[in-house]
Design a protein around this motif. Structure first.
Motif, short mmCIF file in Angstrom:
data_model
loop_
_atom_site.label_atom_id
_atom_site.label_comp_id
_atom_site.label_asym_id
_atom_site.label_seq_id
_atom_site.Cartn_x
_atom_site.Cartn_y
_atom_site.Cartn_z
N ARG A 5 13.59 7.68 -0.81
CA ARG A 5 12.20 7.32 -0.60
C ARG A 5 11.40 8.49 -0.04
N LYS A 26 0.03 1.08 5.68
CA LYS A 26 1.08 0.08 5.48
C LYS A 26 2.25 0.62 4.65
N LEU A 27 1.99 1.60 3.81
CA LEU A 27 3.02 2.07 2.88
C LEU A 27 3.47 3.51 3.15
N THR A 133 4.63 2.05 -9.27
CA THR A 133 3.60 1.02 -9.23
C THR A 133 2.21 1.63 -9.25
N GLU A 207 -2.44 -6.27 2.68
CA GLU A 207 -1.22 -7.04 2.96
C GLU A 207 -0.77 -7.82 1.74
N VAL A 210 0.92 -5.37 -0.57
CA VAL A 210 2.24 -4.99 -0.04
C VAL A 210 3.26 -6.09 -0.29
N GLN A 211 2.85 -7.34 -0.07
CA GLN A 211 3.75 -8.47 -0.31
C GLN A 211 4.15 -8.55 -1.78
N MET A 213 4.25 -6.07 -3.91
CA MET A 213 5.13 -4.95 -4.21
C MET A 213 6.55 -5.19 -3.74
N SER A 214 6.69 -5.91 -2.64
CA SER A 214 8.02 -6.13 -2.07
C SER A 214 8.88 -7.05 -2.92
N LYS A 215 8.27 -7.78 -3.83
CA LYS A 215 9.03 -8.73 -4.66
C LYS A 215 9.79 -8.05 -5.79
N LYS A 216 9.52 -6.77 -6.01
CA LYS A 216 10.26 -5.98 -6.99
C LYS A 216 10.25 -6.59 -8.39
#
Length: 248
Positions: A5, A26-27, A133, A207, A210-211, A213-216
């Motif tokens: 990363r 946040k990222l 992304t 937010e 970000v949520q 994106m976190s789900k992949k």
């Protein structure tokens, strides 16, 4: 050895925008962050904050949205600083509605910044990035253009359609598109304006992204807040004789 990363960059195009700033914070921890803005000197404070929260490096680049010929050069240069994993297209203008009713140059300016430059940049990013992304911003204003801000609304309608098509083209690839459709965002762009129902803050929009994106998962379209989807459905049903009198 640095983590994978730490070598993959976050690119914020329009880094002085409220939402761009929120997403950077946040990222940005644990990775290189590239901040592109029309006024790169205005990113100094954000750059310091990013280093404080653990960004491995911060670069600032000059970016002019209306310089369409410079879009590819910017993205390719950013990609040499560190491979871009997440690109956020966060620039834009609201414009002056009263002025746009009679000033064709201002209409063209809004259309260039909020539509033409957006699809140009998204096209370049999709071509240069191999994986990751893309994040872009539609709006409830583009769902059904209103008399009070029809120029801005029309650009968002066009951008939304383009982004949906781009997401379909990239389906099955390693590159996805997240399309945010927020309601009225309370921030510097809308300062002095009366908030609309279901208004959100830049942090709320960031937010939600970000949520997602976190789900992949693959590409996604986000109503922000989620219940805005219901209002959008109702908006389609309002007779035009009533709709033309709706406020911003």
């Amino acid at each position: 050895m640095p983590s994978p990363r730490s070598r993959q960059a976050l690119l914020i195009i329009g880094a002085t925008s409220d939402i761009g700033r929120e997403l950077a914070l946040k990222l940005g921890a644990g990775r290189p962050v590239i901040l592109a803005a029309r006024r790169p000197q205005a990113c100094a404070g954000l750059a310091n904050e990013l280093l404080e929260i653990g960004a491995s490096a911060v670069h600032t680049l000059s970016f002019e949205a209306t310089d369409l010929a410079g879009h590819r050069e910017l993205v390719e240069h950013a990609n040499t600083l560190a491979p871009i994993e997440v690109a956020v297209v966060a620039f834009g203008i609201l414009g002056d509605t009263a002025r746009s009713e009679s000033d064709e140059a201002h209409v063209a300016e809004i259309a260039t910044v909020d539509y033409t430059a957006q699809i140009s940049m998204l096209t370049v990013l999709a071509d240069v990035m191999e994986t990751g992304t893309l994040v872009c911003f539609s709006s409830i204003a583009g769902w059904r253009a209103r008399r009070a801000n029809y120029v801005y609304g029309s650009t968002k309608a066009g951008l939304d359609a383009f982004a949906q098509g781009l997401a379909d083209r990239l389906h099955g690839s390693k590159l996805r598109v997240i399309i945010a459709r927020p309601g009225f965002v309370i921030g510097s762009m809308t300062q002095g304006m009366k908030p609309a129902p279901m208004s959100v803050y830049p942090g709320d929009v960031a937010e939600a992204i970000v949520q997602a994106m976190s789900k992949k998962r693959g590409s996604a379209t986000l109503w922000i807040p989620g219940r805005l989807r219901i209002l959008a459905w109702i908006m389609r049903l309002v007779p035009r004789a009533i709709w033309r009198h709706m406020p911003r």
